[in-house]
Scaffold this active site. Sequence first.
Site, short mmCIF file in Angstrom:
data_model
loop_
_atom_site.label_atom_id
_atom_site.label_comp_id
_atom_site.label_asym_id
_atom_site.label_seq_id
_atom_site.Cartn_x
_atom_site.Cartn_y
_atom_site.Cartn_z
N GLU A 98 -8.39 -0.68 -18.23
CA GLU A 98 -7.29 -0.60 -18.99
C GLU A 98 -6.25 -1.69 -19.06
OE1 GLU A 98 -6.35 4.01 -19.01
OE2 GLU A 98 -4.88 2.85 -18.17
N CYS A 111 -0.98 -7.38 -19.63
CA CYS A 111 -1.18 -7.03 -18.31
C CYS A 111 -2.82 -6.54 -18.19
CB CYS A 111 -0.32 -5.84 -17.89
SG CYS A 111 -0.66 -5.06 -16.28
N CYS A 118 -9.33 1.06 -7.64
CA CYS A 118 -9.04 0.34 -6.57
C CYS A 118 -9.25 0.85 -5.19
CB CYS A 118 -7.50 -0.01 -6.76
SG CYS A 118 -6.65 -0.79 -5.64
N CYS A 122 -2.73 2.95 -2.77
CA CYS A 122 -1.41 3.03 -2.57
C CYS A 122 -0.86 4.56 -3.06
CB CYS A 122 -0.49 1.96 -3.46
SG CYS A 122 -1.08 0.30 -2.94
N CYS A 125 0.29 5.41 -6.87
CA CYS A 125 -0.49 4.79 -7.64
C CYS A 125 -1.27 5.56 -8.33
CB CYS A 125 -0.83 3.43 -7.33
SG CYS A 125 -2.11 2.51 -8.51
N SER A 205 -0.83 -10.50 -9.11
CA SER A 205 -0.02 -9.81 -8.31
C SER A 205 -0.87 -9.00 -7.25
CB SER A 205 0.69 -8.73 -9.16
OG SER A 205 1.33 -7.59 -8.35
N ASN A 304 8.24 5.36 -11.81
CA ASN A 304 7.93 6.18 -13.09
C ASN A 304 7.24 7.36 -12.58
OD1 ASN A 304 8.66 4.19 -15.19
ND2 ASN A 304 7.14 3.26 -14.28
N CYS A 347 3.85 0.63 -14.80
CA CYS A 347 3.16 0.08 -13.34
C CYS A 347 2.76 1.81 -12.65
CB CYS A 347 4.39 -0.46 -12.65
SG CYS A 347 4.76 -2.01 -13.11
S1 SF4 Z 1 -0.74 -0.41 -6.73
FE1 SF4 Z 1 -2.21 -1.93 -7.17
S2 SF4 Z 1 -3.22 -2.17 -5.24
FE2 SF4 Z 1 -2.12 -0.39 -5.01
S3 SF4 Z 1 -3.77 1.23 -5.47
FE3 SF4 Z 1 -2.56 0.75 -7.37
S4 SF4 Z 1 -3.81 -0.94 -8.29
FE4 SF4 Z 1 -4.35 -0.74 -6.38
#
Ligand code: SF4
Length: 366
Positions: A98, A111, A118, A122, A125, A205, A304, A347
């Site tokens: 995306e 973005c 990933c 995190c 996320c 980033s 969020n 985000c």
């Molecule tokens: S915040 Fe960024 S680095 Fe962390 S899991 Fe999500 S995509 Fe990966």
Amino acid sequence: MDIKEKDNKINLLEFSAEDLRTVVERLGMKPYRAAQICRWIYSEGVESFFAMTDISKSDREKLSEAAEIRPPELSERLVSDDETEKHLFALQDGEKVESVLIPDEGRLTLCISSQAGCALGCRFCLTGAGGIRRNLLPHEITGQALVAEAGRPASATAGKGCKITNIVLMGMGEPLLNTENVFEALRRLISPKMFNISPRRITLSTAGIVPGIKALGESGLDVNLAVSINAPNDEIRDRIMPVNKKYPLKALVKALKDYPLAPRRRITVEYVMLKGINDKVEHAAELGRLLRGLRCKINLIPFNEHGGSEFKRPEEASVLAFQERLHSMNYTAFIRESRGADILAACGQLRGFSARKTLTEAPPGV
Ligand code: SF4
């Protein structure tokens, strides 16, 4: 240079401007054709060789027989109430990524994703929850920008027609775990022969990959660096960002201080605020002490909330008090609201499949 042929046609988007010279020579054309083709693709957004009117008819025929211009396939385009757009791409092997297009006064920011999924996991996320699938190739990264520009009418942006003005590598993936492809994509985004975007308008980033930060500093790419810190100490960071166990804050802050920053540039420190976890005034003071001596500005991003997460958004008063404490320590700190939360484009909300509110028609590819 490896010329890969797919479906018997060469995808010209796979090549840098320099490598394209070799490609056109191998197709029996003069090398200067490469510059003309680049201009048509990257400045004019042309998708058909027959529209490249300063190229001879016979060369256009050669090109259309042997080559194609094939960006990642746009499978869905979603639009938010605040005009943010999320683009969902299907890559050639079926992987989904995306990008998020954010129109704002005088600028159009894209973005983009650097990996499908990933590995860093995190806790706040959605992308991280699905694990890593693979690295994106340079043209799969830059192709997100080509498609975004092609789908945007010139009148819809302020100032620069349909050109993207700013790029942030903050989409799916950790760019500094895919450095070879990401650095090549950055070279193409910056190249005057290709996207021609100033490195000052590009921000990479990272979640804090220490060797990657060093490699970026040594690359000479001169793009802006943002780092997602999100915690004032290792105890909290270990809980919300597993990558901290490998690269703890002391090593990370040292890498940031060693980073060769150009004069008047600052590192952006991102701090996602999670209610009851990292949002207290004491945390602000601790963060201020941690970052002492680092040329930086701090972006505070209230979390969020979404269904896939246990975390909560902090109270507005906590966010303001946090900011105030940082100001009292002479830091520049902004409160940033993520945009596109209603279409899961904010985000930490990208996960490679759609949310709601689909436009009736996807914009044409390039
Ligand atoms: S915040 Fe960024 S680095 Fe962390 S899991 Fe999500 S995509 Fe990966």
